[in-house]
Design an enzyme around this catalytic site. Structure first.
Site, PDB file in Angstrom:
ATOM      1  N   SER A 141       0.649  -0.991  -0.041  1.00  0.00           N
ATOM      2  CA  SER A 141      -0.171   0.016   0.082  1.00  0.00           C
ATOM      3  C   SER A 141       0.722   1.281   0.089  1.00  0.00           C
ATOM      4  CB  SER A 141      -0.752  -0.076   1.346  1.00  0.00           C
ATOM      5  OG  SER A 141      -1.360   1.260   1.611  1.00  0.00           O
ATOM      6  N   TYR A 154      -1.277  -0.681  10.239  1.00  0.00           N
ATOM      7  CA  TYR A 154      -0.986  -0.993   8.725  1.00  0.00           C
ATOM      8  C   TYR A 154       0.079  -0.535   8.009  1.00  0.00           C
ATOM      9  CZ  TYR A 154      -3.480  -1.015   4.048  1.00  0.00           C
ATOM     10  OH  TYR A 154      -3.464  -1.434   2.891  1.00  0.00           O
TER      11      TYR A 154
HETATM   12  N1  LIG Z   1      -8.973  -1.137  -1.279  1.00  0.00           N
HETATM   13  C1  LIG Z   1      -7.906  -0.269  -1.215  1.00  0.00           C
HETATM   14  O1  LIG Z   1      -8.072   1.046  -1.275  1.00  0.00           O
HETATM   15  C2  LIG Z   1      -6.322  -0.663  -0.830  1.00  0.00           C
HETATM   16  C3  LIG Z   1      -5.383   0.130  -1.040  1.00  0.00           C
HETATM   17  C4  LIG Z   1      -4.133  -0.307  -0.825  1.00  0.00           C
HETATM   18  C5  LIG Z   1      -3.855  -1.508  -0.460  1.00  0.00           C
HETATM   19  N2  LIG Z   1      -4.714  -2.637  -0.329  1.00  0.00           N
HETATM   20  C6  LIG Z   1      -4.616  -3.912  -0.022  1.00  0.00           C
HETATM   21  O2  LIG Z   1      -5.361  -4.754  -0.944  1.00  0.00           O
HETATM   22  C7  LIG Z   1      -5.363  -5.980  -0.250  1.00  0.00           C
HETATM   23  C8  LIG Z   1      -6.959  -6.410  -0.602  1.00  0.00           C
HETATM   24  O3  LIG Z   1      -7.758  -5.635  -0.103  1.00  0.00           O
HETATM   25  P1  LIG Z   1      -9.215  -5.278  -0.736  1.00  0.00           P
HETATM   26  O4  LIG Z   1      -9.216  -3.612  -1.231  1.00  0.00           O
HETATM   27  O5  LIG Z   1      -9.450  -6.150  -1.849  1.00  0.00           O
HETATM   28  O6  LIG Z   1      -9.990  -5.496   0.358  1.00  0.00           O
HETATM   29  P2  LIG Z   1     -11.098  -6.735   0.731  1.00  0.00           P
HETATM   30  O7  LIG Z   1     -12.168  -6.979  -0.361  1.00  0.00           O
HETATM   31  O8  LIG Z   1     -11.598  -6.542   2.200  1.00  0.00           O
HETATM   32  O9  LIG Z   1      -9.928  -7.971   0.869  1.00  0.00           O
HETATM   33  C9  LIG Z   1      -9.233  -8.298   2.028  1.00  0.00           C
HETATM   34  C10 LIG Z   1      -9.196  -9.748   1.707  1.00  0.00           C
HETATM   35  O10 LIG Z   1      -8.460 -10.529   2.821  1.00  0.00           O
HETATM   36  C11 LIG Z   1      -8.935 -11.501   3.489  1.00  0.00           C
HETATM   37  N3  LIG Z   1      -8.248 -11.708   4.717  1.00  0.00           N
HETATM   38  C12 LIG Z   1      -8.325 -10.754   5.829  1.00  0.00           C
HETATM   39  N4  LIG Z   1      -7.808 -11.356   7.000  1.00  0.00           N
HETATM   40  C13 LIG Z   1      -7.476 -12.608   6.498  1.00  0.00           C
HETATM   41  C14 LIG Z   1      -6.841 -13.575   7.234  1.00  0.00           C
HETATM   42  N5  LIG Z   1      -6.291 -13.431   8.656  1.00  0.00           N
HETATM   43  N6  LIG Z   1      -6.652 -14.617   6.553  1.00  0.00           N
HETATM   44  C15 LIG Z   1      -7.071 -14.905   5.298  1.00  0.00           C
HETATM   45  N7  LIG Z   1      -7.688 -14.034   4.675  1.00  0.00           N
HETATM   46  C16 LIG Z   1      -7.873 -12.771   5.143  1.00  0.00           C
HETATM   47  C17 LIG Z   1     -10.529 -11.297   3.491  1.00  0.00           C
HETATM   48  O11 LIG Z   1     -11.360 -12.430   3.623  1.00  0.00           O
HETATM   49  P3  LIG Z   1     -12.024 -13.098   5.069  1.00  0.00           P
HETATM   50  O12 LIG Z   1     -12.315 -11.602   5.896  1.00  0.00           O
HETATM   51  O13 LIG Z   1     -12.888 -13.835   4.762  1.00  0.00           O
HETATM   52  O14 LIG Z   1     -10.627 -13.664   5.548  1.00  0.00           O
HETATM   53  C18 LIG Z   1     -10.739 -10.446   2.274  1.00  0.00           C
HETATM   54  O15 LIG Z   1     -11.019 -11.383   1.205  1.00  0.00           O
HETATM   55  C19 LIG Z   1      -5.259  -5.814   1.294  1.00  0.00           C
HETATM   56  O16 LIG Z   1      -3.932  -6.417   1.459  1.00  0.00           O
HETATM   57  C20 LIG Z   1      -5.053  -4.307   1.228  1.00  0.00           C
HETATM   58  O17 LIG Z   1      -4.319  -3.893   2.248  1.00  0.00           O
HETATM   59  C21 LIG Z   1      -6.050  -2.002  -0.602  1.00  0.00           C
END
Ligand SMILES: NC(=O)c1ccc[n+]([C@@H]2O[C@H](COP(=O)([O-])OP(=O)(O)OC[C@H]3O[C@@H](n4cnc5c(N)ncnc54)[C@H](OP(=O)(O)O)[C@@H]3O)[C@@H](O)[C@H]2O)c1
Length: 239
Positions: A141, A154
């Site tokens: 990120s 984070y």
């Molecule tokens: N969206 C943004 O603006 C943004 C910006 C920068 C970076 N990111 C990064 O992108 C990645 C994906 O995020 P997203 O935006 O797609 O959000 P998201 O839809 O909330 O995805 C996060 C995923 O991680 C899984 N997860 C969380 N804790 C876990 C655990 N302990 N074990 C296994 N799975 C786990 C969740 O599934 P469960 O809850 O079912 O476990 C969910 O499928 C993250 O690492 C985030 O930091 C996102």
């Protein structure tokens, strides 16, 4: 690069960015394992990928628990016989100031976002090596690049992930396993404290967001890069 018949493990593959990456990999003929804690979104994601003609497997597991990760990787490789790609995408935002964040929440954020990536890499590496090479991609990120008030756990976890990936890349170079980090700006998913609907409203008011498919494009780029070149870090910002 012909990805047909290769196998990928996408953590957090049941939603958002991870699901977009999994769909893209499946569209290239890869079998994909989707790992997350909740079974229901994983099963829905598998059904969606299968409806598009892809091959996918739900792997309910918590990346913070080594035994669960080890068992999930064994299930995936037991079914498909190999592993070529790991995307360390699972993450939580752990939002809150240092004073208001509990010790348990701060610790959990590091355990999921950073130690979870270590667990998955440790379980995957022997299979990637046996396949003759492959890819490990960390989804980090912009919070890895500078501090943000209210995001200390984070930011620390995502900065740690980038340095973890860089170190791992050097360890695995001789095995033809490329390790890359994608640094992301804001993506239109339910991640963090705002839902997609709230983010749509912010977009209408002028805030910029990428779509999950923009991240899948970046993964595509890494997977199709020449064997002579390695992208250590790819910075992706909304426009
Ligand atoms: N969206 C943004 O603006 C943004 C910006 C920068 C970076 N990111 C990064 O992108 C990645 C994906 O995020 P997203 O935006 O797609 O959000 P998201 O839809 O909330 O995805 C996060 C995923 O991680 C899984 N997860 C969380 N804790 C876990 C655990 N302990 N074990 C296994 N799975 C786990 C969740 O599934 P469960 O809850 O079912 O476990 C969910 O499928 C993250 O690492 C985030 O930091 C996102």
């Amino acid at each position: 690069m012909d990805l047909h018949g290769k196998v990928g493990l996408i953590t957090g593959g049941g939603s958002g960015v991870g699901l977009a990456i999994a769909r893209r990999c499946a569209s290239h003929g890869m079998a994909v394992g989707l790992l997350g804690r909740r079974a229901a979104p994983l099963e829905a994601a598998v059904a969606a990928i299968e409806a598009e003609g892809g091959v996918a497997m739900a792997l309910p597991a918590n990346v913070a628990v080594w035994d669960e990760v080890e068992a999930a990787v064994a299930r995936l490789t037991g079914r498909f016989g190999r592993l070529d790609l790991l995307v360390n995408n699972a993450g939580v935002s752990g939002r809150g100031t240092v004073e208001e964040t509990s010790v348990a929440t701060w610790r959990e954020t590091i355990e999921i976002n950073l130690i979870g990536a270590f667990h998955c890499a440790k379980a995957a590496i022997p299979h990637l090596r046996a396949a003759g090479g492959g890819w490990i991609i960390g989804i980090s990120s912009g919070a890895a690049k500078r501090g943000y008030a209210g995001l200390s756990a984070y930011a620390a976890s995502k900065a740690g992930l980038a340095l973890f990936d860089e170190s791992l890349a050097l360890e695995l170079e001789a095995d033809r396993i490329k390790v890359s980090t994608i640094i992301l700006g804001t993506v239109m998913t339910d991640f963090g404290t705002r839902s997609r609907e709230q983010k749509q409203a912010s977009r209408a008011a002028g805030e910029k967001f990428m779509e999950p498919d923009d991240v899948a494009d970046a993964v595509d780029y890494l997977l199709h890069q020449s064997a002579c070149a390695w992208t250590q870090e790819l910075n992706l910002w909304p426009r």
